[in-house]
Write a protein that holds these residues in place. Structure first.
Motif, PDB file in Angstrom:
ATOM      1  N   LYS A  64       0.912  -1.226   0.014  1.00 53.92           N
ATOM      2  CA  LYS A  64       0.032  -0.056   0.008  1.00 53.92           C
ATOM      3  C   LYS A  64       0.800   1.139  -0.128  1.00 53.92           C
ATOM      4  O   LYS A  64       0.335   2.374  -0.151  1.00 53.92           O
ATOM      5  CB  LYS A  64      -0.813   0.120   1.366  1.00 53.92           C
ATOM      6  N   SER A  65       2.076   1.165   0.105  1.00 58.84           N
ATOM      7  CA  SER A  65       2.989   2.303   0.245  1.00 58.84           C
ATOM      8  C   SER A  65       3.052   3.132  -1.124  1.00 58.84           C
ATOM      9  O   SER A  65       3.413   2.393  -2.031  1.00 58.84           O
ATOM     10  CB  SER A  65       4.446   1.627   0.447  1.00 58.84           C
ATOM     11  N   ARG A  66       2.854   4.269  -0.886  1.00 60.02           N
ATOM     12  CA  ARG A  66       2.951   5.313  -2.343  1.00 60.02           C
ATOM     13  C   ARG A  66       4.118   6.131  -2.037  1.00 60.02           C
ATOM     14  O   ARG A  66       4.318   6.971  -2.894  1.00 60.02           O
ATOM     15  CB  ARG A  66       1.653   6.030  -2.534  1.00 60.02           C
ATOM     16  N   GLU A  67       4.951   6.060  -1.013  1.00 54.46           N
ATOM     17  CA  GLU A  67       5.870   7.243  -0.719  1.00 54.46           C
ATOM     18  C   GLU A  67       7.387   6.515  -1.092  1.00 54.46           C
ATOM     19  O   GLU A  67       8.188   7.327  -1.420  1.00 54.46           O
ATOM     20  CB  GLU A  67       5.863   7.628   0.782  1.00 54.46           C
ATOM     21  N   LEU A  68       7.564   5.243  -1.179  1.00 52.10           N
ATOM     22  CA  LEU A  68       8.959   4.590  -1.313  1.00 52.10           C
ATOM     23  C   LEU A  68       9.291   4.838  -2.712  1.00 52.10           C
ATOM     24  O   LEU A  68       8.495   4.351  -3.361  1.00 52.10           O
ATOM     25  CB  LEU A  68       9.170   3.325  -0.759  1.00 52.10           C
ATOM     26  N   PRO A  69      10.473   5.072  -3.054  1.00 55.67           N
ATOM     27  CA  PRO A  69      10.826   5.024  -4.490  1.00 55.67           C
ATOM     28  C   PRO A  69      11.059   3.367  -4.752  1.00 55.67           C
ATOM     29  O   PRO A  69      11.307   2.466  -3.992  1.00 55.67           O
ATOM     30  CB  PRO A  69      12.409   5.417  -4.518  1.00 55.67           C
ATOM     31  N   PRO A  70      10.812   2.818  -6.009  1.00 51.33           N
ATOM     32  CA  PRO A  70      11.002   1.472  -6.467  1.00 51.33           C
ATOM     33  C   PRO A  70      12.230   0.794  -5.785  1.00 51.33           C
ATOM     34  O   PRO A  70      11.912  -0.285  -5.412  1.00 51.33           O
ATOM     35  CB  PRO A  70      10.783   1.607  -8.134  1.00 51.33           C
ATOM     36  N   ASP A  71      13.282   1.195  -5.771  1.00 46.83           N
ATOM     37  CA  ASP A  71      14.417   0.699  -5.478  1.00 46.83           C
ATOM     38  C   ASP A  71      14.434   0.408  -4.027  1.00 46.83           C
ATOM     39  O   ASP A  71      14.542  -0.775  -3.638  1.00 46.83           O
ATOM     40  CB  ASP A  71      15.836   1.471  -5.813  1.00 46.83           C
ATOM     41  N   SER A  72      13.973   1.347  -3.097  1.00 48.86           N
ATOM     42  CA  SER A  72      13.878   1.190  -1.733  1.00 48.86           C
ATOM     43  C   SER A  72      12.843   0.184  -1.502  1.00 48.86           C
ATOM     44  O   SER A  72      12.916  -0.811  -0.603  1.00 48.86           O
ATOM     45  CB  SER A  72      13.466   2.466  -1.173  1.00 48.86           C
ATOM     46  N   LEU A  73      11.478   0.071  -2.341  1.00 58.97           N
ATOM     47  CA  LEU A  73      10.324  -0.770  -1.962  1.00 58.97           C
ATOM     48  C   LEU A  73      11.227  -2.130  -2.310  1.00 58.97           C
ATOM     49  O   LEU A  73      10.813  -3.155  -1.384  1.00 58.97           O
ATOM     50  CB  LEU A  73       9.526  -0.372  -2.891  1.00 58.97           C
ATOM     51  N   LEU A  74      11.668  -2.222  -3.367  1.00 58.77           N
ATOM     52  CA  LEU A  74      12.160  -3.805  -3.841  1.00 58.77           C
ATOM     53  C   LEU A  74      13.375  -4.320  -2.749  1.00 58.77           C
ATOM     54  O   LEU A  74      13.301  -5.304  -2.397  1.00 58.77           O
ATOM     55  CB  LEU A  74      12.724  -3.755  -4.998  1.00 58.77           C
ATOM     56  N   GLN A  75      14.034  -3.446  -2.137  1.00 57.40           N
ATOM     57  CA  GLN A  75      15.003  -3.706  -1.316  1.00 57.40           C
ATOM     58  C   GLN A  75      14.336  -4.215   0.049  1.00 57.40           C
ATOM     59  O   GLN A  75      14.750  -5.438   1.006  1.00 57.40           O
ATOM     60  CB  GLN A  75      15.956  -2.499  -0.885  1.00 57.40           C
TER      61      GLN A  75
END
Length: 233
Positions: free
Chosen positions: A80-91
């Motif tokens: 549900k996160s809309r704030e994290l950049p894709p790289d941080s989300l994947l990490q």
């Protein structure tokens, strides 16, 4: 800890007209939840997860469900996160999977009296990886499924009574997704995933036939997995 996290997760949802919470309240609870789950030193990938590892042999099946409930809650939170950049989300996803897998891979080494706890860990990790199947093309996801399959097979061999039809179906589906996602030129790994998926599918069918209660929904799911496996041939 799990119950507290569930409450914070509920309170962190955007308020609707019936809610007495204000937007700033939901933001505060969201921050509480994020700190509990992802704080670099004390969060799930580190201290919180390490505490579960250290107490692993003393955890009951309900404790195991609570521990892995935190991991699945974290996955839901990230979804549900809309704030994290894709790289941080994947990490963050990768860190969660690695931390949960460390626990699951200890399961086959638990004493026989802890067989239910061991299988509960396998079941919860499989469900978590299914929640993350959108990342099935990632090497870390494919490796996690492979390692989980090995651990699950060891436990099933040690105590054939603990696997359930639904968790075997989860494993069969995970390995189907892995076979689909692997590069086509890696024929050996693709075939291995297909074979392992068929093995868990066969186990699931046997357990379903032995069950006292008819489960048509699970039967339909197993039929769908089998059809998709046959399309890969």
């Amino acid at each position: 800890v799990y119950l507290r996290a569930r409450i914070w997760h509920f309170l962190a949802e955007p308020p609707d007209r019936r809610s007495s919470l204000k937007t700033e309240d939901t933001k505060r609870y969201r921050q509480h939840l994020e700190q509990l789950l992802f704080e670099p030193q004390s969060g799930l990938p580190n201290t919180l997860g390490q505490q579960a590892q250290e107490q692993w042999s003393n955890l009951s099946p309900m404790d195991v469900e609570g521990v892995f409930g935190l991991y699945r809650l974290a996955v839901e939170f990230l979804g549900k996160s809309r704030e994290l950049p894709p790289d941080s989300l994947l990490q963050r996803k990768q860190q969660l999977v690695e931390a949960a897998l460390r626990l699951a891979l200890q399961a086959p080494h638990l004493p026989p009296t802890k067989a239910l706890s061991a299988w509960r860990a396998i079941r919860e990790t499989a469900a978590m990886l299914l929640d993350l199947r959108a990342d099935s093309t990632s090497t870390w996801w494919q490796d996690a499924v492979h390692q989980l399959d090995d651990a699950a097979e060891k436990i099933a061999q040690l105590d054939p009574r603990v696997p359930t039809a639904s968790s075997c179906a989860d494993l069969a589906e995970l390995l189907l997704f892995r076979a689909r996602a692997l590069p086509k030129d890696n024929r050996k790994e693709v075939q291995l995933s297909q074979q392992r998926s068929k093995a868990w599918l066969s186990r699931a069918r046997q357990l379903l036939e032995q069950a006292a209660i008819r489960d048509d929904r699970l039967r339909t799911r197993l039929d769908l997995i089998e059809r998709n496996l046959n399309r890969l041939v």
